[in-house]
Design an enzyme around this catalytic site. Structure first.
Site, PDB file in Angstrom:
ATOM      1  CD  GLU A  75      -2.905  -1.190   0.279  1.00  0.00           C
ATOM      2  OE1 GLU A  75      -3.171  -0.110  -0.291  1.00  0.00           O
ATOM      3  OE2 GLU A  75      -3.472  -2.250   0.002  1.00  0.00           O
ATOM      4  CB  CYS A 106      -1.485   7.179   1.009  1.00  0.00           C
ATOM      5  SG  CYS A 106      -2.900   6.346   1.749  1.00  0.00           S
TER       6      CYS A 106
HETATM    7  P1  NAD Z   1       8.401   5.055   4.585  1.00  0.00           P
HETATM    8  O1  NAD Z   1       8.247   4.219   3.399  1.00  0.00           O
HETATM    9  O2  NAD Z   1       9.622   5.852   4.768  1.00  0.00           O
HETATM   10  O3  NAD Z   1       8.232   4.180   5.923  1.00  0.00           O
HETATM   11  C1  NAD Z   1       7.183   3.254   6.074  1.00  0.00           C
HETATM   12  C2  NAD Z   1       7.671   2.102   6.926  1.00  0.00           C
HETATM   13  O4  NAD Z   1       8.699   1.390   6.224  1.00  0.00           O
HETATM   14  C3  NAD Z   1       8.296   2.515   8.254  1.00  0.00           C
HETATM   15  O5  NAD Z   1       7.971   1.552   9.224  1.00  0.00           O
HETATM   16  C4  NAD Z   1       9.785   2.488   7.957  1.00  0.00           C
HETATM   17  O6  NAD Z   1      10.570   2.290   9.116  1.00  0.00           O
HETATM   18  C5  NAD Z   1       9.871   1.302   7.018  1.00  0.00           C
HETATM   19  N1  NAD Z   1      10.988   1.333   6.083  1.00  0.00           N
HETATM   20  C6  NAD Z   1      11.527   2.421   5.485  1.00  0.00           C
HETATM   21  N2  NAD Z   1      12.510   2.036   4.644  1.00  0.00           N
HETATM   22  C7  NAD Z   1      12.579   0.687   4.716  1.00  0.00           C
HETATM   23  C8  NAD Z   1      13.401  -0.288   4.087  1.00  0.00           C
HETATM   24  N3  NAD Z   1      14.334   0.055   3.208  1.00  0.00           N
HETATM   25  N4  NAD Z   1      13.185  -1.585   4.400  1.00  0.00           N
HETATM   26  C9  NAD Z   1      12.244  -1.943   5.285  1.00  0.00           C
HETATM   27  N5  NAD Z   1      11.442  -1.067   5.914  1.00  0.00           N
HETATM   28  C10 NAD Z   1      11.611   0.238   5.633  1.00  0.00           C
HETATM   29  O7  NAD Z   1       7.088   5.923   4.592  1.00  0.00           O
HETATM   30  P2  NAD Z   1       6.877   7.383   5.114  1.00  0.00           P
HETATM   31  O8  NAD Z   1       7.542   8.294   4.174  1.00  0.00           O
HETATM   32  O9  NAD Z   1       7.195   7.481   6.540  1.00  0.00           O
HETATM   33  O10 NAD Z   1       5.277   7.446   4.931  1.00  0.00           O
HETATM   34  C11 NAD Z   1       4.692   8.166   3.947  1.00  0.00           C
HETATM   35  C12 NAD Z   1       4.489   7.365   2.686  1.00  0.00           C
HETATM   36  O11 NAD Z   1       3.611   6.280   2.946  1.00  0.00           O
HETATM   37  C13 NAD Z   1       3.828   8.186   1.609  1.00  0.00           C
HETATM   38  O12 NAD Z   1       4.401   7.904   0.357  1.00  0.00           O
HETATM   39  C14 NAD Z   1       2.391   7.712   1.658  1.00  0.00           C
HETATM   40  O13 NAD Z   1       1.661   7.928   0.478  1.00  0.00           O
HETATM   41  C15 NAD Z   1       2.552   6.266   1.991  1.00  0.00           C
HETATM   42  N6  NAD Z   1       1.322   5.717   2.593  1.00  0.00           N
HETATM   43  C16 NAD Z   1       0.557   4.852   1.860  1.00  0.00           C
HETATM   44  C17 NAD Z   1      -0.638   4.368   2.396  1.00  0.00           C
HETATM   45  C18 NAD Z   1      -1.526   3.428   1.623  1.00  0.00           C
HETATM   46  O14 NAD Z   1      -2.376   2.778   2.240  1.00  0.00           O
HETATM   47  N7  NAD Z   1      -1.394   3.329   0.304  1.00  0.00           N
HETATM   48  C19 NAD Z   1      -1.029   4.781   3.657  1.00  0.00           C
HETATM   49  C20 NAD Z   1      -0.223   5.654   4.355  1.00  0.00           C
HETATM   50  C21 NAD Z   1       0.964   6.127   3.822  1.00  0.00           C
END
Ligand code: NAD
Length: 486
Positions: free
Chosen positions: A258, A292
């Protein structure tokens, strides 16, 4: 240190710890949880090291057989007790969501209501029919196919709706007989992890079925790589989703993604401008645009664009920016300085390329005000990038075909909204948008526990979460045959 909810859960029990068959010290050390609005330290949580993840994975695998074999009524009982406990403790959850994720109290209430709906819906999933009686290959034989749990599910979540995203994955995963490793974001590990573990402890979830492992990318990578984990349910950015999918793919795990979005709110020439602008304001300025499904492009028919812009600016100016705990505040800080400077960079670069700021556009520390931009063109970052902030770029269009073309001019494909005085007309436009979700005469930012949430393009990988999609995602087929009497 600011103190929240001292009555429950007992801080001495969880502070500085991870949850894996009880609260325990971690090898990954501890980390401060900071309140974005004030800079106060709210708590310390344990950070799970790769070795902590490996031990949790083994425990979760050990608990998987009994949990899968439990009567559905027993699993439902846990979910319903968790729901009752969440309702009872909603004041504690609200305060943590407000202070950790910097949303106004109404955002906390929304998340709690949505999380309750996830629990109720998951409880119903546990008793849905899940199999097929097939024609046997020989007369008198038996051929059955049914859905069985996957085993251990790893859930990796962002900070923006920590409680809701935890429950939307783990409630169906548990209901359908899986055990779970939950890795909340290190910015929101309490509302997205600690409180969830305590909720399920109070609800009588058996030992080893749920593990809460706060940490950053390293912890996430360890969850994705763990050989005991059969599936990853990831919510977050497209970039991190790719990194998780690469590792999980190597282990041949199922991956539910997601991801991000660049969502259009399309206003056709026969729309109710005031209603559309209100939906636009809610979709872009609500929770500082950190959803998102926030609207990232306002596409407005040229004949209405002046009226729409005026109304949107009026809404932006009416929103008070400040500490979300203060009465009358509608827009809090963004989650981190990194996020705030990213929004600033996108707006500043767009302005340098010719965009005009009609209101807002100036960062103060973690605070970025509701901002409206016009004269936006397709080369600008405000057009191309997911902003994840309270910034509304407005683009006029002259025909429905042009509106559809602009809305689809992105690799993302998460959500959209279409406004028109004619629902059939809006529906015809909506059907041409390449998004997983589209809403008529409404906001772009919607979710419902019984609906398949997810996106097309780089907003996901074709997977969905919610409704009967969760039944499909969190189970797999098993086929069994038996011969008839010989
Ligand atoms: P992010 O991708 O940086 O982090 C999300 C999660 O992934 C965190 O727990 C983080 O610690 C982990 N993570 C980060 N890099 C990783 C890696 N290389 N390997 C494993 N885990 C890792 O997200 P963010 O920037 O904090 O959140 C915002 C983003 O999330 C936006 O792009 C938003 O659109 C998206 N989002 C999508 C949805 C959906 O349902 N489609 C919902 C909420 C947020």
């Amino acid at each position: 240190m600011a103190v929240i909810g001292e009555r429950w859960p007992d801080r001495a029990e969880w502070a500085g710890k991870i949850f894996s068959s009880g609260w325990r010290e971690s090898e990954g050390g501890t980390r401060q949880v900071i309140e974005p609005a004030t800079g106060d330290t709210l708590a310390h949580v344990g950070i799970a090291s790769p070795a902590d993840v490996a031990r949790a994975g083994a425990r979760a695998a050990g608990a998987a057989g009994d949990w899968a074999a439990a009567a559905p009524a027993d699993r439902v009982g846990v979910l319903l007790r968790a729901s009752g406990a969440l309702r009872e403790r909603s004041d504690v959850f609200r305060e943590w969501i407000v202070r950790e994720s910097a949303g106004v109290p109404a955002k906390g209430d929304y998340e709690i209501a949505a999380a309750l709906a996830q629990l109720t819906h998951a409880a119903a999933l546990a008793s849905l029919p899940r199999g097929e009686v097939l024609a046997p290959q020989a007369p008198g034989g038996t051929s059955l196919a049914w859905r069985v749990p996957l085993g251990v599910v790893g859930v990796i979540n962002p900070w923006n709706a920590p409680l809701l995203f935890a429950l939307r994955a783990l409630a169906p995963a548990l209901a359908l007989g899986n055990t779970v490793l939950l890795k909340p974001d290190p910015l929101t590990p309490v509302s997205g992890g600690v409180l969830v573990a305590r909720l399920f402890e109070d609800a009588g979830l058996p030992d080893g079925v749920l593990h809460v492992l706060p940490g950053g990318a390293e912890t996430g990578q360890a969850v994705a790589a763990d050989p005991h984990v059969a599936m990853i349910a990831f919510t977050g950015s497209t970039e991190a989703g790719r990194a998780v999918a690469r590792v999980a793919g190597e282990g041949l795990k199922r991956v539910l993604l997601e991801l991000g979005g660049k969502n259009s709110l399309v206003v056709l020439e026969d729309a109710d401008v005031e209603a559309a602008a209100l939906a636009g304001a809610v979709s872009t300025f609500g929770y500082q645009g950190q959803a998102c499904v926030a609207a990232g492009r306002h596409l407005v028919h040229a004949g209405l664009v002046e009226a729409y812009t005026d109304a949107l600016v009026r809404h932006a100016l009416a929103l008070r920016v400040g500490d979300p705990r203060e009465e009358g505040v509608s827009v809090g800080p963004v989650i981190s300085l990194g996020q705030a400077t990213r929004i600033e960079r996108i707006v500043d670069e767009s302005v340098a390329a010719g965009a005009r700021v009609l209101t807002g556009g100036r960062r103060e520390g973690f605070f970025y005000p509701p901002t409206v931009l016009d004269r936006v063109d397709r080369a600008m970052p405000a057009y191309t990038e997911e902003i994840f902030g309270p910034v509304a770029p407005i683009l006029p269009f002259r025909s429905e075909a042009e509106a559809v073309e602009i809305a689809n001019d992105t690799a993302y494909g998460l959500a959209a909204a279409v406004h028109s005085g004619s629902v059939p007309r809006a529906t015809a436009v909506a059907e041409r948008l390449r998004t997983g979700m589209v809403h008529i005469n409404d906001v772009s930012a919607k979710d419902a526990a019984n609906a398949p949430f997810g996106g097309m393009g780089v907003s996901g990988n074709g997977s969905r979460i919610g409704g009967t999609a969760s039944l499909e995602q969190f189970t797999q087929w098993r086929w069994m045959t038996a011969p008839g009497p010989s």
